[in-house]
Write a protein that holds these residues in place. Structure first.
Motif, PDB file in Angstrom:
ATOM      1  N   ASN A 617       0.805  -1.226   0.000  1.00 23.96           N
ATOM      2  CA  ASN A 617       0.000   0.000   0.000  1.00 23.96           C
ATOM      3  C   ASN A 617       0.835   1.272   0.000  1.00 23.96           C
ATOM      4  OD1 ASN A 617      -2.742  -0.968  -0.062  1.00 23.96           O
ATOM      5  ND2 ASN A 617      -2.310  -1.882   1.921  1.00 23.96           N
ATOM      6  N   MET A 618       2.032   1.211   0.631  1.00 26.97           N
ATOM      7  CA  MET A 618       2.853   2.431   0.663  1.00 26.97           C
ATOM      8  C   MET A 618       3.365   2.772  -0.744  1.00 26.97           C
ATOM      9  SD  MET A 618       2.285   3.155   3.609  1.00 26.97           S
ATOM     10  CE  MET A 618       3.116   4.713   3.674  1.00 26.97           C
ATOM     11  N   LEU A 619       3.680   1.727  -1.535  1.00 32.15           N
ATOM     12  CA  LEU A 619       4.095   1.973  -2.917  1.00 32.15           C
ATOM     13  C   LEU A 619       2.917   2.555  -3.702  1.00 32.15           C
ATOM     14  CD1 LEU A 619       6.010   1.856  -5.287  1.00 32.15           C
ATOM     15  CD2 LEU A 619       5.604  -0.593  -5.495  1.00 32.15           C
ATOM     16  N   ARG A 620       1.733   2.042  -3.434  1.00 31.36           N
ATOM     17  CA  ARG A 620       0.548   2.589  -4.116  1.00 31.36           C
ATOM     18  C   ARG A 620       0.332   4.065  -3.747  1.00 31.36           C
ATOM     19  NH1 ARG A 620      -4.266  -1.798  -5.289  1.00 31.36           N
ATOM     20  NH2 ARG A 620      -3.186  -2.654  -7.098  1.00 31.36           N
ATOM     21  N   CYS A 621       0.618   4.413  -2.500  1.00 28.50           N
ATOM     22  CA  CYS A 621       0.525   5.840  -2.111  1.00 28.50           C
ATOM     23  C   CYS A 621       1.478   6.688  -2.955  1.00 28.50           C
ATOM     24  CB  CYS A 621       0.877   6.024  -0.630  1.00 28.50           C
ATOM     25  SG  CYS A 621      -0.431   5.479   0.466  1.00 28.50           S
ATOM     26  N   LEU A 651     -11.084   2.810  -6.370  1.00 25.99           N
ATOM     27  CA  LEU A 651     -10.610   1.889  -5.328  1.00 25.99           C
ATOM     28  C   LEU A 651     -10.115   2.653  -4.102  1.00 25.99           C
ATOM     29  CD1 LEU A 651      -9.650  -1.092  -4.541  1.00 25.99           C
ATOM     30  CD2 LEU A 651      -7.415  -0.336  -5.320  1.00 25.99           C
ATOM     31  N   SER A 652      -9.354   3.721  -4.340  1.00 29.46           N
ATOM     32  CA  SER A 652      -8.697   4.439  -3.231  1.00 29.46           C
ATOM     33  C   SER A 652      -9.699   5.149  -2.330  1.00 29.46           C
ATOM     34  CB  SER A 652      -7.709   5.478  -3.776  1.00 29.46           C
ATOM     35  OG  SER A 652      -6.840   4.879  -4.675  1.00 29.46           O
ATOM     36  N   THR A 653     -10.877   5.484  -2.877  1.00 30.22           N
ATOM     37  CA  THR A 653     -11.833   6.286  -2.086  1.00 30.22           C
ATOM     38  C   THR A 653     -13.074   5.491  -1.694  1.00 30.22           C
ATOM     39  OG1 THR A 653     -12.878   7.104  -4.108  1.00 30.22           O
ATOM     40  CG2 THR A 653     -11.084   8.429  -3.197  1.00 30.22           C
ATOM     41  N   ASP A 654     -12.992   4.158  -1.882  1.00 29.75           N
ATOM     42  CA  ASP A 654     -14.137   3.309  -1.520  1.00 29.75           C
ATOM     43  C   ASP A 654     -13.923   2.782  -0.102  1.00 29.75           C
ATOM     44  OD1 ASP A 654     -16.057   1.397  -1.170  1.00 29.75           O
ATOM     45  OD2 ASP A 654     -15.733   0.378  -3.082  1.00 29.75           O
ATOM     46  N   VAL A 655     -14.692   3.281   0.854  1.00 33.49           N
ATOM     47  CA  VAL A 655     -14.433   2.925   2.266  1.00 33.49           C
ATOM     48  C   VAL A 655     -14.785   1.467   2.573  1.00 33.49           C
ATOM     49  CG1 VAL A 655     -14.639   5.276   3.143  1.00 33.49           C
ATOM     50  CG2 VAL A 655     -16.657   3.822   3.059  1.00 33.49           C
ATOM     51  N   SER A 656     -15.439   0.781   1.637  1.00 32.74           N
ATOM     52  CA  SER A 656     -15.734  -0.635   1.890  1.00 32.74           C
ATOM     53  C   SER A 656     -14.533  -1.513   1.501  1.00 32.74           C
ATOM     54  CB  SER A 656     -16.976  -1.073   1.104  1.00 32.74           C
ATOM     55  OG  SER A 656     -16.709  -1.039  -0.287  1.00 32.74           O
ATOM     56  N   TYR A 662      -5.049   3.243   3.794  1.00 35.93           N
ATOM     57  CA  TYR A 662      -3.769   3.833   3.386  1.00 35.93           C
ATOM     58  C   TYR A 662      -3.928   4.854   2.265  1.00 35.93           C
ATOM     59  CZ  TYR A 662      -2.096  -0.317   5.813  1.00 35.93           C
ATOM     60  OH  TYR A 662      -1.855  -1.278   6.755  1.00 35.93           O
ATOM     61  N   LEU A 663      -4.876   4.580   1.363  1.00 38.52           N
ATOM     62  CA  LEU A 663      -4.906   5.315   0.094  1.00 38.52           C
ATOM     63  C   LEU A 663      -5.856   6.499   0.079  1.00 38.52           C
ATOM     64  CD1 LEU A 663      -5.053   2.205  -2.321  1.00 38.52           C
ATOM     65  CD2 LEU A 663      -3.034   3.343  -1.410  1.00 38.52           C
ATOM     66  N   LEU A 664      -6.746   6.591   1.089  1.00 36.16           N
ATOM     67  CA  LEU A 664      -7.855   7.554   0.996  1.00 36.16           C
ATOM     68  C   LEU A 664      -7.394   8.997   0.812  1.00 36.16           C
ATOM     69  CD1 LEU A 664     -10.867   8.119   1.058  1.00 36.16           C
ATOM     70  CD2 LEU A 664     -10.776   8.186   3.534  1.00 36.16           C
ATOM     71  N   GLU A 665      -6.460   9.429   1.648  1.00 43.17           N
ATOM     72  CA  GLU A 665      -6.074  10.848   1.609  1.00 43.17           C
ATOM     73  C   GLU A 665      -5.515  11.234   0.229  1.00 43.17           C
ATOM     74  OE1 GLU A 665      -3.355  13.888   4.212  1.00 43.17           O
ATOM     75  OE2 GLU A 665      -4.016  12.036   5.144  1.00 43.17           O
ATOM     76  N   ASP A 666      -4.573  10.427  -0.279  1.00 46.99           N
ATOM     77  CA  ASP A 666      -3.994  10.716  -1.600  1.00 46.99           C
ATOM     78  C   ASP A 666      -5.029  10.490  -2.703  1.00 46.99           C
ATOM     79  OD1 ASP A 666      -1.394  11.385  -0.699  1.00 46.99           O
ATOM     80  OD2 ASP A 666      -0.956   9.279  -0.396  1.00 46.99           O
ATOM     81  N   GLY A 667      -5.907   9.481  -2.503  1.00 40.96           N
ATOM     82  CA  GLY A 667      -6.944   9.195  -3.494  1.00 40.96           C
ATOM     83  C   GLY A 667      -7.903  10.366  -3.664  1.00 40.96           C
ATOM     84  N   THR A 705     -11.712  18.317   1.793  1.00 38.27           N
ATOM     85  CA  THR A 705     -11.413  17.878   0.419  1.00 38.27           C
ATOM     86  C   THR A 705     -12.680  17.345  -0.249  1.00 38.27           C
ATOM     87  OG1 THR A 705      -9.257  17.204   1.277  1.00 38.27           O
ATOM     88  CG2 THR A 705      -9.761  16.540  -0.959  1.00 38.27           C
ATOM     89  N   CYS A 706     -13.504  16.629   0.535  1.00 38.76           N
ATOM     90  CA  CYS A 706     -14.764  16.104  -0.020  1.00 38.76           C
ATOM     91  C   CYS A 706     -15.643  17.251  -0.536  1.00 38.76           C
ATOM     92  CB  CYS A 706     -15.528  15.310   1.034  1.00 38.76           C
ATOM     93  SG  CYS A 706     -14.732  13.755   1.472  1.00 38.76           S
ATOM     94  N   PHE A 707     -15.737  18.328   0.229  1.00 38.91           N
ATOM     95  CA  PHE A 707     -16.545  19.483  -0.215  1.00 38.91           C
ATOM     96  C   PHE A 707     -15.945  20.098  -1.486  1.00 38.91           C
ATOM     97  CE2 PHE A 707     -17.790  20.172   4.485  1.00 38.91           C
ATOM     98  CZ  PHE A 707     -18.895  19.357   4.335  1.00 38.91           C
ATOM     99  N   GLN A 708     -14.609  20.141  -1.537  1.00 34.85           N
ATOM    100  CA  GLN A 708     -13.968  20.700  -2.744  1.00 34.85           C
ATOM    101  C   GLN A 708     -14.285  19.838  -3.972  1.00 34.85           C
ATOM    102  OE1 GLN A 708      -9.971  20.758  -0.931  1.00 34.85           O
ATOM    103  NE2 GLN A 708      -9.843  22.901  -1.456  1.00 34.85           N
ATOM    104  N   ILE A 709     -14.383  18.523  -3.755  1.00 33.79           N
ATOM    105  CA  ILE A 709     -14.727  17.610  -4.856  1.00 33.79           C
ATOM    106  C   ILE A 709     -16.159  17.872  -5.328  1.00 33.79           C
ATOM    107  CG2 ILE A 709     -15.210  15.163  -5.369  1.00 33.79           C
ATOM    108  CD1 ILE A 709     -12.707  14.531  -3.582  1.00 33.79           C
TER     109      ILE A 709
END
Length: 975
Positions: A617-621, A651-656, A662-667, A705-709
């Motif tokens: 996951n860190m490489l994916r970040c 994938l990165s922003t799907d909380v399920s 690991y990926l949410l913030e960068d996603g 960030t969600c509001f900005q999206i």
């Protein structure tokens, strides 16, 4: 059920729970879980693990269930708490005999006794400590050891309690048992030393174990048991004895040799001695002052003189260096800038340090650190050959200096150099002077020495700023070193390019950069992988530097970027790929749109790398970070990446999905920049928004960030977006507003405001459930100014751009409030006038004036009644937005925008994103930027005059303050 039958049932369940067969194991675990809350269950467990005849695995499991039960049910307030009667019996049963034969079980029993002690000692369990002290004196070897093991775990647990009352209780305990603990430790230590010198290593090992445990107890008592330990003769006596014992134990190490069964425990004990000193120094720096000289003398003699040869080992050297470092660096030992403000203790400590660190001592330490400890070891050189990637990215950050020798020596060097730079600078410069010119490749000793000295010059770059002309050195010496291509000289090529990276932000002339880029280009093709990786790191430092200029770098961009990409493919370890990706990201970020012609290969490779890094996951970040910069560099062209990009965001922003942790913030960041740079909405891009409602439910630190999206979707394609998602978004917002700070409330409402601005009709319709609360907030006079300002911004949009909707909202609110519509409208206008000062943004102030003016012309008595207030707001807004043309003396509205033009950009400025362009086009249609305020005021007043006739309008104007009328006329003089 009596105790015996209960015991056999529980025993059977525990036996089944140790089975490898899940069909047997699962039902047994379930049965045990149900019994957890049954009275008597823990008494049965106690009898089982105290029965040494039973199977070890069953007893082990019984101890674990008991231990978990303490955590869950021992406290009085816990649900299904154990009864006081059962707890009394259990406490007594736990300390009846200390004769557990199995080491692992003995440790677990000691831990669970400590857990009970944490909750019950001394109030409900006053007998625990006296029984332990008695049992520790036992002549029976096993009982003595087990009691000592328990004594240690109890002391450790009680020492960790942090409430003031608990700390006082521990201090009372410490002062009561300290003498006994000291004599116990001395006794076991003396017995061990006798046996070791008698060469009875088997007996010595048992005694060493007891020495270690009694020392562990003493460490906790010494560090945490006294508020002012310097007042206690025994504590200071013990600490002084530590130095003598350390010498004896180090001598033992020499005697027993490296293959002795005692060796490992001996080293452990030596390290524990040093931990006593380090902990005491950390917690009681002032009480440590009498020990400073002795500590420095001890540590320096073993680490920097022949006294340590043959007896020291790596972990001990690290501890000694940390002791020196903590004394050198300790703020409590530094006098204040103004000597008169210094505490006497600080002055005393400073005096001791100054007396110790003489010129000759410092010189010897400096030289030894560089010429001995900085040298690359055989292991490191082997690692370079056999595993170059691990060598190149060896972890030296964070707290590694506390445990690893190389980072520890480097940190100590830096701290000593910083505090004594006047003495050490000439020493280091002399070492550099002795190594001028290329070194003979056949002389490995000199090569290693040069590597070490250059390492020191790099580490101390900031300290050497005034003493080294780095530009001259670079041109006259270092450039030549980099041109020696012999494979043995790779040591120096790697060190020199590292060294340049250390100096780049300290002192490196801008006009030398092109020469450096030439070097980087050459070294990125070096046959040695370590040199290539180090070169990439220096490139990152160069590109990331404040003085980086894109135009100097552009001639080299294509070649260097191609070589970076090659390196990314060549390396195989996750950590190395991450490191190279960070360099690539940094280059893309700094050159921005100039990267576009060169990213084709990278764009093709990243999907493959993403697939390969499923477990990492860190490489994916790191890949996400690269994609963020890539999308920003590509701008609208990033749409070509969507087949790869959008599933990655999904994938990165799907909380399920587990990886989101690991990926949410960068996603989210990637999602946002993708939208900002998107030329047009696509069905796939719209579909990702299905992830958002779960993200809003999390209401985490990513909410902004969600509001900005959401805003980015509104700017990109309001109609498609609102028709698909406004309903669910409105529900999420309603839930959020129930429990959110004022700041959060403003963020939510700003989204609604943007929706109304982008799509006045659809926006008002879709967010209709939120608007009554906004209306009520205005009528009730919301106290928080920023929230009130946002309410008025929203209502201004509705009133100005969707007046029919405003009328229906007014009707709805009037019936809810049992008021006449006119009366309610009067309240809104009155509050608006009263709270105009809450609005600070000029856009919103102009919007308020336009919105209230849109009520005119009107023969409604309430509006005419509030006419003065409306004029007041208009004049305020005119003052905000009107600027006088000095040539003609006429006024013009400075917020008007007539046409869209591409801005002229300087080199430093980022080009506008697609979203920036969309905002600009939207502004052209926004009344705030499209309608001239003074003209609108004139037309509305004219229309009101026409409606009422001159006499009626004249009477209305007479109610307005004469000064306001004068100012109004001045603004309207051209009409």
């Amino acid at each position: 059920m009596d105790m015996d039958s209960a015991s056999s049932v529980v025993l059977q369940a525990l036996t089944q729970a140790t089975s490898q067969d899940t069909a047997v194991l699962k039902p047994a675990e379930e049965q045990l879980r149900q019994w957890e809350t049954q009275p008597g269950f823990y008494s049965v467990l106690l009898s089982i693990f105290n029965n040494h005849m039973l199977d070890v695995n069953v007893r082990w499991l019984a101890v674990l269930y008991f231990k978990n039960g303490i955590d869950r049910y021992w406290r009085r307030v816990a649900p299904h708490a154990l009864s006081e009667e059962e707890k009394t019996l259990l406490r007594a049963g736990l300390i009846t005999n200390f004769n557990e034969p199995v080491n692992q079980i003995a440790t677990q029993i000691a831990v669970l006794i400590a857990k009970v002690a944490r909750l019950d000692c001394p109030r409900q369990w006053p007998e625990l400590i006296p029984i332990l002290l008695e049992s520790v004196k036992s002549q029976d070897g096993l009982q003595q050891h087990r009691a000592l093991l328990t004594f240690y775990h109890v002391t450790k647990t009680l020492a960790s309690k942090r409430l003031a009352q608990d700390r006082r209780l521990f201090q009372d305990l410490a002062s009561g048992i300290y003498s006994f603990a000291c004599s116990l430790w001395s006794h076991h230590t003396d017995c061990f030393l006798q046996q070791i010198y008698a060469r009875d290593e088997a007996a010595a090992l048992g005694l060493l174990e007891r020495t270690l445990l009694s020392l562990k107890v003493l460490r906790k008592l010494t560090v945490h048991g006294f508020q002012e330990p310097q007042q206690n003769i025994e504590v200071m006596g013990f600490l002084n004895a530590v130095f003598e014992r350390l010498k004896q134990f180090l001598e033992c190490c020499r005697q027993v040799g490296s293959d002795s069964p005692c060796r490992e425990k001996l080293e452990k004990t030596i390290i524990l001695f040093t931990k006593v000193l380090l902990d005491f120094l950390e917690h009681h720096p002032c009480a440590f002052i009498p020990l400073i000289h002795r500590s420095l003398e001890f540590a320096v003699s073993y680490v920097f003189t022949p006294a340590g040869e043959g007896v020291t080992f790596e972990r001990f050297i690290v501890q000694c260096m940390n002791l020196i470092k903590m004394i050198v660096k300790n703020d409590a030992y530094k006098p204040a800038k103004n000597i008169d403000d210094s505490k006497p203790e600080s002055l005393e400590a400073h005096k001791i340090k100054t007396a110790f660190f003489t010129y000759s001592t410092l010189t010897e330490i400096g030289r030894r650190l560089v010429s001995h400890y900085f040298l690359l070891t055989e292991e490191e050189l082997t690692m370079w050959e056999e595993d170059p990637e691990s060598f190149a990215v060896e972890e030296t950050g964070g707290d590694s200096w506390k445990y690893s020798l190389r980072p520890c020596t480097e940190v100590l060097f830096l701290d000593i150099f910083h505090n004594y730079s006047q003495t050490l600078t000439p020493v280091l410069l002399d070492m550099v002077q002795n190594l001028q010119g290329p070194t003979n490749v056949e002389d490995p000793v000199q090569l290693l020495m040069k590597d070490a000295v250059y390492n020191a010059v790099g580490l101390a770059a900031y300290e050497l700023f005034d003493n080294v002309d780095f530009d001259q050195w670079f041109k006259n010496q270092l450039l030549g070193e980099l041109q020696v291509s012999h494979h043995r000289y790779k040591l120096i090529r790697r060190r020199v390019i590292w060294l340049i990276g250390q100096w780049i932000s300290v002192k490196f002339k801008s006009d030398l950069r092109p020469v450096l880029y030439e070097i980087i280009l050459s070294l990125m093709q070096d046959p040695d992988l370590v040199v290539r990786i180090e070169t990439a790191t220096t490139l990152k430092l160069t590109v990331d530097d404040f003085e980086f200029r894109t135009e100097q770098f552009l001639p080299y961009l294509e070649s260097i970027f191609g070589l970076l990409f090659q390196l990314l493919q060549q390396v195989t370890e996750c950590d190395t790929k991450m490191q190279v990706l960070h360099v690539i990201s940094c280059v893309i970020e700094r050159v921005s749109i100039q990267i576009r012609p060169y990213v084709g290969c990278l764009v093709q490779y990243l999907p493959l790398l993403w697939k390969q890094s499923e477990e990492h996951n860190m490489l994916r970040c790191a890949i996400l970070t690269t994609l963020i910069h890539l999308v920003q560099g590509l701008g609208a062209e990033s749409k070509n990446l969507y087949p790869f990009l959008l599933p990655v965001i999904q994938l990165s922003t799907d909380v399920s999905q587990p990886p989101h942790v690991y990926l949410l913030e960068d996603g989210l960041e990637l999602w946002l920049v993708t939208l900002e740079n998107s030329p047009a909405i696509t069905p796939e891009l719209l579909r990702i928004f299905q992830n958002m409602s779960a993200l809003l439910e999390l209401s985490s630190e990513n909410l902004r960030t969600c509001f900005q999206i959401v805003n980015a979707y509104l700017y990109l394609s309001a109609t498609d977006f609102l028709q698909n998602y406004a309903e669910s978004l409105c529900r999420s917002f309603c839930d959020l507003l129930k429990d959110i700070t004022n700041e959060g409330q403003v963020q939510v409402l700003k989204v609604v405001e943007i929706a109304l601005k982008v799509s006045p009709v659809l926006g008002a319709h879709m967010f209709q459930p939120l608007l009554p609360a906004v209306f009520r907030g205005i009528v009730d006079g919301e106290r928080y100014p920023v929230v009130m300002s946002t309410y008025l911004g929203i209502m201004g949009r509705v009133l100005l751009q969707n007046s029919t909707f405003f009328s229906s909202l007014l009707t709805q609110m009037a019936s809810e409030c049992n008021q006449e519509m006119d009366q309610l409208l009067g309240s809104v206008i009155e509050m608006w006038v009263d709270r105009m000062d809450n609005i600070t943004q000029p856009e919103r102030r102009k919007l308020s004036a336009l919105a209230l003016l849109s009520l005119l012309p009107s023969d409604n008595s309430v509006i005419q009644d509030k006419f003065c207030g409306i004029i007041n707001i208009c004049v305020e807004a005119l003052h905000d937005v009107m600027t006088e043309d000095p040539d003609t003396g006429t006024y013009k509205d400075c917020m008007l925008m007539s046409h869209f033009e591409e801005p002229k950009l300087s080199d430093d400025e980022e080009p506008p994103t697609e979203q920036d362009k969309r905002k600009k086009l939207l502004a052209l249609e926004d009344p705030v930027h499209a309608v001239s305020l003074h003209q609108f005021v004139y037309e509305k007043l004219k229309a009101q005059q026409t409606l009422m006739g001159d006499p009626g309008f004249g009477a209305l104007m007479e109610l307005v303050d004469t000064e306001l009328v004068r100012q109004l006329r001045e603004f309207l003089q051209g009409f």
